[in-house]
Scaffold this motif. Structure first.
Motif, PDB file in Angstrom:
ATOM      1  N   TYR A 105       0.834  -1.200   0.000  1.00  0.00           N
ATOM      2  CA  TYR A 105       0.000   0.000   0.000  1.00  0.00           C
ATOM      3  C   TYR A 105       0.873   1.256   0.000  1.00  0.00           C
ATOM      4  O   TYR A 105       0.619   2.202  -0.759  1.00  0.00           O
ATOM      5  CB  TYR A 105      -0.919   0.005   1.225  1.00  0.00           C
ATOM      6  N   GLN A 106       1.893   1.285   0.842  1.00  0.00           N
ATOM      7  CA  GLN A 106       2.741   2.471   0.954  1.00  0.00           C
ATOM      8  C   GLN A 106       3.478   2.741  -0.345  1.00  0.00           C
ATOM      9  O   GLN A 106       3.664   3.903  -0.736  1.00  0.00           O
ATOM     10  CB  GLN A 106       3.740   2.289   2.108  1.00  0.00           C
ATOM     11  N   TYR A 162       0.990   4.347  -2.633  1.00  0.00           N
ATOM     12  CA  TYR A 162       0.712   5.701  -2.147  1.00  0.00           C
ATOM     13  C   TYR A 162       1.828   6.669  -2.551  1.00  0.00           C
ATOM     14  O   TYR A 162       1.561   7.760  -3.077  1.00  0.00           O
ATOM     15  CB  TYR A 162       0.569   5.682  -0.624  1.00  0.00           C
ATOM     16  N   GLN A 186       1.543   9.840  -5.034  1.00  0.00           N
ATOM     17  CA  GLN A 186       1.919  11.151  -4.504  1.00  0.00           C
ATOM     18  C   GLN A 186       2.975  11.811  -5.388  1.00  0.00           C
ATOM     19  O   GLN A 186       2.911  13.022  -5.657  1.00  0.00           O
ATOM     20  CB  GLN A 186       2.468  10.997  -3.080  1.00  0.00           C
ATOM     21  N   ASP A 194      -7.159  13.474  -4.075  1.00  0.00           N
ATOM     22  CA  ASP A 194      -6.775  13.001  -2.747  1.00  0.00           C
ATOM     23  C   ASP A 194      -5.974  11.715  -2.916  1.00  0.00           C
ATOM     24  O   ASP A 194      -6.499  10.704  -3.390  1.00  0.00           O
ATOM     25  CB  ASP A 194      -8.002  12.746  -1.870  1.00  0.00           C
ATOM     26  N   GLY A 206      -4.700   9.646  -0.673  1.00  0.00           N
ATOM     27  CA  GLY A 206      -5.110   8.535   0.183  1.00  0.00           C
ATOM     28  C   GLY A 206      -6.318   7.796  -0.347  1.00  0.00           C
ATOM     29  O   GLY A 206      -6.328   6.567  -0.425  1.00  0.00           O
ATOM     30  N   THR A 237      -5.401   5.943  -3.528  1.00  0.00           N
ATOM     31  CA  THR A 237      -4.599   4.746  -3.251  1.00  0.00           C
ATOM     32  C   THR A 237      -5.462   3.614  -2.711  1.00  0.00           C
ATOM     33  O   THR A 237      -5.323   2.457  -3.137  1.00  0.00           O
ATOM     34  CB  THR A 237      -3.482   5.072  -2.252  1.00  0.00           C
ATOM     35  N   LEU A 238      -6.338   3.911  -1.769  1.00  0.00           N
ATOM     36  CA  LEU A 238      -7.227   2.878  -1.224  1.00  0.00           C
ATOM     37  C   LEU A 238      -8.098   2.266  -2.314  1.00  0.00           C
ATOM     38  O   LEU A 238      -8.284   1.046  -2.366  1.00  0.00           O
ATOM     39  CB  LEU A 238      -8.108   3.471  -0.119  1.00  0.00           C
TER      40      LEU A 238
END
Length: 225
Positions: A146-147, A150, A154, A166, A168, A171-172
């Motif tokens: 996940y990171q 992200y 970003q 957004d 976050g 990414t989710l």
């Protein structure tokens, strides 16, 4: 029984038989059988007797190779996470351009799901079968993926004209769609692997992140924000 159990001949990386002991070969066969049964029946509905019978062993004979059903589950999950690391994160991390990196990641993950979908499904569904410490270890390994996504999204937002509203939420949603492939993909489905990969790429990278959005839409979204 060590936690890093032997999975070499499961999936697409078989070791030459000449380099494996008889016990290693038999153990890997047991793991492959266990993976299929746990995927089909669920962890709690699967007994060691089920696995032993499918592997052509008695329950006592099975204990010669494993110490518990949970050890087996933990090994399967680490096997799946090892594949995510080696087949997805490793090649993607070598790509400098974040847009191309995201495309490489999607293609690699889709290919992994289409080859190892049972293992990935077990990782997602059966973590409650682990002790708290082992469950946390698997969650930490999933968080790395996940990171990585992200930070890539970003970077796209910071360094390009692509407008990600957004990071976050994006990414989710992005990771959720990738993970969900393990539930719906079937090798005998109506679409080829190439067709599935192309559609996933278009939906996630071009539309969700916005890399394929027409220039006027990008300008409009930046104005609204």
């Amino acid at each position: 029984m060590p936690e890093n159990l032997i999975f070499e001949n499961i999936g697409k990386r078989p070791l030459p038989l000449s380099k494996k002991s008889n016990k290693e070969v038999r153990l890997a066969q047991i793991f492959k059988v266990a993976l299929r049964i746990i995927h089909d029946q669920g962890y709690y509905a699967t007994s060691l007797n089920d696995i032993a019978k499918a592997a052509g062993l008695t329950k006592a004979g099975l204990y010669h190779y494993i110490s518990s059903k949970e050890d087996l589950l933990y090994a399967i999950m680490n096997f799946g996470m090892d594949l995510v690391d080696s087949d997805v994160l490793e090649p993607a991390s070598k790509v400098i351009d974040p847009q191309e990196r995201l495309r490489i990641l999607v293609k690699a993950y889709a290919n992994l799901i289409m080859e190892e979908w049972q293992a990935i499904t077990v990782i997602i569904n059966e973590t409650n079968g682990l002790t708290a410490a082992r469950r946390q270890n698997i969650r930490k390994r999933r968080q790395v993926f996940y990171q990585f996504v992200y930070e890539t999204i970003q970077q796209i937002k910071d360094e390009t004209d692509v407008k990600v509203l957004d990071v976050g939420v994006t990414t989710l949603s992005f990771v959720g769609c990738l993970v969900w492939m393990a539930y719906w993909y079937r090798p005998d489905g109506r679409l080829t692997k190439e067709q599935i990969t192309d559609q996933i790429m278009g939906l996630l990278v071009d539309r969700m992140v916005g890399l394929g959005a027409p220039a006027e839409l990008v300008i409009e979204s930046r104005t609204v924000a």
